[in-house]
Each structure stands twice: as structure tokens, then as C-alpha cells.
Design an enzyme around this catalytic site. Structure first.
Site, PDB file in Angstrom:
ATOM      1  N   PHE A 113       0.851  -1.197   0.000  1.00 17.71           N
ATOM      2  CA  PHE A 113       0.000   0.000   0.000  1.00 17.71           C
ATOM      3  C   PHE A 113       0.891   1.253   0.000  1.00 17.71           C
ATOM      4  O   PHE A 113       1.888   1.297   0.712  1.00 17.71           O
ATOM      5  CB  PHE A 113      -0.880  -0.043   1.249  1.00 17.71           C
ATOM      6  CG  PHE A 113      -1.978   0.973   1.266  1.00 17.71           C
ATOM      7  CD1 PHE A 113      -3.151   0.762   0.569  1.00 17.71           C
ATOM      8  CD2 PHE A 113      -1.840   2.140   1.992  1.00 17.71           C
ATOM      9  CE1 PHE A 113      -4.179   1.692   0.596  1.00 17.71           C
ATOM     10  CE2 PHE A 113      -2.863   3.080   2.032  1.00 17.71           C
ATOM     11  CZ  PHE A 113      -4.038   2.855   1.329  1.00 17.71           C
ATOM     12  N   ASP A 184       1.782  -6.341   7.655  1.00 14.58           N
ATOM     13  CA  ASP A 184       0.636  -5.442   7.690  1.00 14.58           C
ATOM     14  C   ASP A 184      -0.604  -6.278   7.378  1.00 14.58           C
ATOM     15  O   ASP A 184      -0.697  -6.895   6.304  1.00 14.58           O
ATOM     16  CB  ASP A 184       0.820  -4.313   6.669  1.00 14.58           C
ATOM     17  CG  ASP A 184      -0.259  -3.252   6.806  1.00 14.58           C
ATOM     18  OD1 ASP A 184      -1.408  -3.614   7.165  1.00 14.58           O
ATOM     19  OD2 ASP A 184       0.036  -2.070   6.539  1.00 14.58           O
ATOM     20  N   TYR A 209     -10.875  -0.367  10.759  1.00 11.06           N
ATOM     21  CA  TYR A 209     -12.100   0.161  10.145  1.00 11.06           C
ATOM     22  C   TYR A 209     -12.479  -0.607   8.887  1.00 11.06           C
ATOM     23  O   TYR A 209     -13.496  -0.322   8.283  1.00 11.06           O
ATOM     24  CB  TYR A 209     -11.959   1.655   9.819  1.00 11.06           C
ATOM     25  CG  TYR A 209     -10.682   2.019   9.071  1.00 11.06           C
ATOM     26  CD1 TYR A 209     -10.575   1.806   7.709  1.00 11.06           C
ATOM     27  CD2 TYR A 209      -9.601   2.556   9.750  1.00 11.06           C
ATOM     28  CE1 TYR A 209      -9.409   2.108   7.036  1.00 11.06           C
ATOM     29  CE2 TYR A 209      -8.424   2.868   9.083  1.00 11.06           C
ATOM     30  CZ  TYR A 209      -8.326   2.643   7.729  1.00 11.06           C
ATOM     31  OH  TYR A 209      -7.171   2.930   7.068  1.00 11.06           O
ATOM     32  N   LYS A 210     -11.653  -1.594   8.480  1.00 12.03           N
ATOM     33  CA  LYS A 210     -11.983  -2.393   7.298  1.00 12.03           C
ATOM     34  C   LYS A 210     -12.835  -3.585   7.748  1.00 12.03           C
ATOM     35  O   LYS A 210     -13.974  -3.399   8.134  1.00 12.03           O
ATOM     36  CB  LYS A 210     -10.694  -2.782   6.570  1.00 12.03           C
ATOM     37  CG  LYS A 210     -10.017  -1.542   5.941  1.00 12.03           C
ATOM     38  CD  LYS A 210      -8.650  -1.785   5.345  1.00 12.03           C
ATOM     39  CE  LYS A 210      -8.116  -0.471   4.747  1.00 12.03           C
ATOM     40  NZ  LYS A 210      -6.673  -0.498   4.513  1.00 12.03           N
ATOM     41  N   ARG A 356     -13.185  -3.138  -7.588  1.00 13.45           N
ATOM     42  CA  ARG A 356     -12.826  -3.965  -6.441  1.00 13.45           C
ATOM     43  C   ARG A 356     -14.071  -4.270  -5.615  1.00 13.45           C
ATOM     44  O   ARG A 356     -14.852  -3.371  -5.306  1.00 13.45           O
ATOM     45  CB  ARG A 356     -11.798  -3.203  -5.611  1.00 13.45           C
ATOM     46  CG  ARG A 356     -11.130  -3.986  -4.534  1.00 13.45           C
ATOM     47  CD  ARG A 356      -9.987  -3.207  -3.903  1.00 13.45           C
ATOM     48  NE  ARG A 356     -10.479  -2.083  -3.109  1.00 13.45           N
ATOM     49  CZ  ARG A 356      -9.809  -1.522  -2.096  1.00 13.45           C
ATOM     50  NH1 ARG A 356      -8.597  -1.975  -1.790  1.00 13.45           N
ATOM     51  NH2 ARG A 356     -10.308  -0.510  -1.419  1.00 13.45           N
TER      52      ARG A 356
HETATM   53  C1  PLP Z   1      -5.961   0.851   4.545  1.00 13.54           C
HETATM   54  C2  PLP Z   1      -4.462   0.739   4.608  1.00 13.54           C
HETATM   55  C3  PLP Z   1      -3.671   1.755   5.171  1.00 13.54           C
HETATM   56  C4  PLP Z   1      -4.276   3.045   5.657  1.00 13.54           C
HETATM   57  O1  PLP Z   1      -3.510   3.633   6.675  1.00 13.54           O
HETATM   58  P1  PLP Z   1      -4.185   4.723   7.625  1.00 13.54           P
HETATM   59  O2  PLP Z   1      -3.065   5.286   8.402  1.00 13.54           O
HETATM   60  O3  PLP Z   1      -5.200   4.005   8.467  1.00 13.54           O
HETATM   61  O4  PLP Z   1      -4.859   5.744   6.763  1.00 13.54           O
HETATM   62  C5  PLP Z   1      -2.302   1.544   5.258  1.00 13.54           C
HETATM   63  N1  PLP Z   1      -1.735   0.400   4.819  1.00 13.54           N
HETATM   64  C6  PLP Z   1      -2.465  -0.593   4.257  1.00 13.54           C
HETATM   65  C7  PLP Z   1      -1.795  -1.833   3.778  1.00 13.54           C
HETATM   66  C8  PLP Z   1      -3.833  -0.434   4.116  1.00 13.54           C
HETATM   67  O5  PLP Z   1      -4.564  -1.400   3.529  1.00 13.54           O
END
Ligand code: PLP
Length: 397
Positions: A113, A184, A209-210, A356
Site C-alpha cells: 500500500f 501489515d 475500520y476495514k 474492487r
Molecule cells: C488501509 C491501509 C492503510 C491506511 O492507513 P491509515 O493510516 O489508516 O490511513 C495503510 N496500509 C495498508 C496496507 C492499508 O490497507
């Protein structure tokens, strides 16, 4: 379909909506709004500052961490909740680098990400000028492990394609060259069975939050292997990670165990919301949930293949190599998605031109998948994606 799912009655979902974006923002679990209001009115309003003790606000990051721990296969006492995932990635990578002095590479993959890669690069830029971030193809990670690698930083499930890494094998391969592993679990926690303890994972981070349905802005989590945590010198050594915050000492002493990964004041209302949302997992078996997700995903892939030849599957065909979302490539993906959302089928888009769909059997069933494909087929039949009202891209996709 498993008789265990769906459990739509545990959520406040608008009637008629097929929600295929729970991989990005989970829906509102029943009772969370009341819990938030009680935290605000009774605790904040009634107790005022006393609530830090009387309502357990100060202990919540650890207590909620303990509630979350079984979902990722971690022992009690090894998870703390707070901040955002981007912050927790920084802390985890920094901890890994400090645990491996003399090694200068942080290895990751091109499917990671963007925020994970951005914050890591900015962290390494602040270090000593020696460290570098190396990103390679996801399939080639193991080939780049050597004794230069301080930290292997991987997101288990690719946010675009859903490709899932082999956590056990890659953790073992990293340990074989003496590297620290940071996983992660943003797209894994609450979606796929996880065993961070069994895999010997050093550090793990994720958001809530996912698939964990903690709500927009819900705090993130960090796990450190218990036998390693006392060696961790925290970056962002804030007062609430101090051994005695209210002694107000002039120098930092790390808190006991995982407490040292706390930084500052926890988001109390969000913490209470997450606490309530996690009750759902007390009687939810993630392995059964994942099995139901595979069933629905296979249905989606088969029906799209049959009825929507305009879409090309980009997720792995093998369910074992996938997380819990499915992506298809198509020209005009953004316009197609806007037309879908107009038909009450909510998914999202990611570059380059990917549609998606999050598959969440907690509140989806086979009928929802068919309804989603009906809507897709209708869009292509009516050429709705070319409607001028869909010409402008949205700010948040
Ligand atoms: C959703 C997501 C994030 C988002 O990070 P935030 O600090 O919560 O905005 C970061 N890394 C991955 C792999 C994600 O899927």
C-alpha cells in the site's frame, strides 16, 4: 452456503444496498452508535475527567488489544490499539531497524500500500543516510532476502488484486537470514484466518475500520512478539508509552511490554466504538467466515465470467492465494462503479482501472452476489458507463 452466515441483523445496513466495500470501510454494527453516545453522555458528560479511571479510558488501548488479539492469532498482552496504521507502520519498521543494527535494507514489494512505502521511505531518510527501501515484485521477495536485510515489510493481502502472501513461509525465510518481519494485516484481520504466534511473526500492524468494522477513523493496532518486546526501543516515545506517565519524569523510560508502543492520548470515543464492534468476533469463527467468503467469491467470479465478458479477473484464481476481495479490470472502471453505486451496489475502484469488490459473508449472501452481477450486466446492456453524469471522477474512490 454455511448456515452460520450471513448475520445481517448484527448490522445497521440500509435496506436494498448490496455492500461490497467492507474491505475499505466496514458497516455500522448494531449497538455501536448507542455505545458511542453512552461514552459521550454518561462518561464524558457525567464523569468528566474522572472517567479516565472510572470508565477505564486509560486502559482501553490494552484491553481492546486483548480483545483483538485472538482474531490475528496473537496471545493476550501482545497487542495494543491506537493512532493510525500509517503511524504504526513507522513504529514497527523503526523497531525492526533498531533490532538489527548494521543491516541497512528494508525489503518490501511493489504491491504494498502506498502509505506503507511512503512512511517507510520518509523514516529511512531521517535515519543515518545508510538505510534504503528496496521494493521488488511480490513473487520475488524471497529471492531478495539476504544478510543486508534488517526488516521485511509486507502487507499480506494486496489491496488491489487480493493476492495473498504465504505468511508462514516468508516469515521463516526472513528469519533464516536473520531479518525482522513486519506484517501489515490491514486487508487480513477479520477476513482470513491468521496465526501470527504460530508463524513466529516479530511485529504485525493493521487497521480496524476495514473488516473489523470499527468505524471511520477507528484506531490501528500493533503486535510485538512477547519475547522480543522488551528489546524494542520505541520510536515516537510518547508519554503514554512511558513506564510511569503520571510521574512526569524528565526522561523517557519504556513502559512494560506492549504498552511502550502507545504514543499519546487514545481516541476514547472511537476506542469504545471499536470495543463494541469487536464483540461480534467472540462467536465468529474466522476460518468458517473465510470458507463462506471463498464460496461467494467463486460465485462472483463464475457469474461475471459468464455474464460480463467486458471484465477481466485480476485476482488470483486459486482461492488459497487470495484474501477476501475480488478485482476485475475494465476500461472506464470509475464510470462503471458510479453507475453500480447508483444501482445500490457499492464497491470501489483502484488504479489502474480496477473494480474492487469486498466479499464479507457477515452481511452478504448468494442473492446479493447475483444482484450485483445483475446490476453489472444491466450497465453493460444499457451502456450506462457512457452517461455524461459519470464523466467526473470523485475525490474519494
Ligand atoms: C488501509 C491501509 C492503510 C491506511 O492507513 P491509515 O493510516 O489508516 O490511513 C495503510 N496500509 C495498508 C496496507 C492499508 O490497507
Amino acid at each position: 452456503m454455511s448456515a452460520l452466515f450471513p448475520r445481517r441483523d448484527r448490522f445497521e445496513l440500509p435496506d436494498g444496498v448490496v455492500y461490497l466495500d467492507g474491505n475499505s470501510l466496514g458497516p455500522l454494527p448494531l449497538g455501536v452508535a448507542e455505545r458511542a453516545m453512552a461514552t459521550i453522555r454518561d462518561e464524558w458528560g457525567g464523569e468528566l475527567i474522572r472517567a479516565w479511571n472510572s470508565a477505564g479510558w486509560m486502559d482501553a488501548p490494552r484491553r481492546v488489544g486483548d480483545k483483538l488479539a485472538p482474531i490475528i492469532g496473537a496471545p493476550a498482552g501482545s497487542v495494543v490499539v491506537g493512532d493510525t496504521l500509517s503511524i504504526k507502520v513507522v513504529q514497527a519498521v523503526a523497531a525492526g531497524c533498531r533490532l538489527r543494527p548494521g543491516r541497512t535494507t528494508v525489503l518490501s514489494d511493489t504491491g504494498n500500500f502506498p502509505s506503507d512505502l511512503y512512511v517507510t521511505r520518509s523514516l529511512l531518510d531521517q535515519l543515518d543516510g545508510e538505510h534504503r527501501l528496496l521494493t521488488v515484485d511480490p513473487e520475488q521477495v524471497a529471492d531478495h532476502l539476504d544478510d543486508e536485510v534488517a526488516v521485511l515489510l509486507l502487507t499480506e493481502v494486496d489491496y488491489r488484486t487480493g493476492r495473498r502472501h504465504d505468511m508462514a513461509a516468508l516469515t521463516e525465510a526472513a528469519h533464516a537470514v536473520g531479518a525482522i518481519v513486519v506484517w501489515d494485516l490491514a486487508h487480513s484481520a477479520g477476513a482470513v484466518p491468521l496465526d501470527v504466534a504460530g508463524c513466529g511473526v516479530d511485529l504485525a500492524v493493521g487497521c480496524t475500520y476495514k473488516y473489523l468494522n470499527g468505524g471511520p477513523g477507528a484506531p490501528a493496532f500493533i503486535h510485538v512478539r512477547p519475547d522480543l518486546v522488551d528489546e524494542v526501543e520505541p520510536l515516537l516515545a510518547g508519554w503514554l508509552g512511558h513506564a510511569a506517565p503520571f510521574a512526569m519524569e524528565s526522561t523517557y523510560r519504556p513502559g512494560a511490554g506492549i504498552e511502550r508502543l502507545r504514543v499519546g492520548t487514545p481516541p476514547v470515543v472511537q476506542m469504545a466504538m471499536l470495543d463494541h464492534a469487536l464483540d461480534l468476533w467472540v462467536d465468529t469463527d474466522v476460518a468458517a467466515l473465510h470458507a463462506a467468503s471463498i464460496e461467494l467469491s467463486e460465485q462472483l467470479i463464475a457469474e461475471v465470467g459468464r455474464r460480463c465478458p467486458q471484465l477481466t479477473l485480476v485476482s488470483p484464481k486459486d482461492p488459497d492465494g487470495r484474501g477476501s476481495h475480488v478485482s476485475f479490470a475494465a476500461p472506464m472502471a470509475e464510470q462503471i462503479m458510479q453507475a453500480l453505486i447508483d444501482r445500490d451496489v457499492i464497491g470501489d475502484v483502484r488504479p489502474p482501472s480496477l473494480l474492487r469488490f469486498g466479499i464479507t459473508p457477515l452481511y452478504l449472501d448468494a442473492g446479493d452476489i447475483t444482484a450485483a452481477v445483475d446490476a453489472l450486466a444491466d450497465i453493460f446492456e444499457t451502456d450506462a458507463q457512457h452517461d455524461p453524469k459519470y464523466a467526473a471522477a470523485r475525490a474519494v474512490t
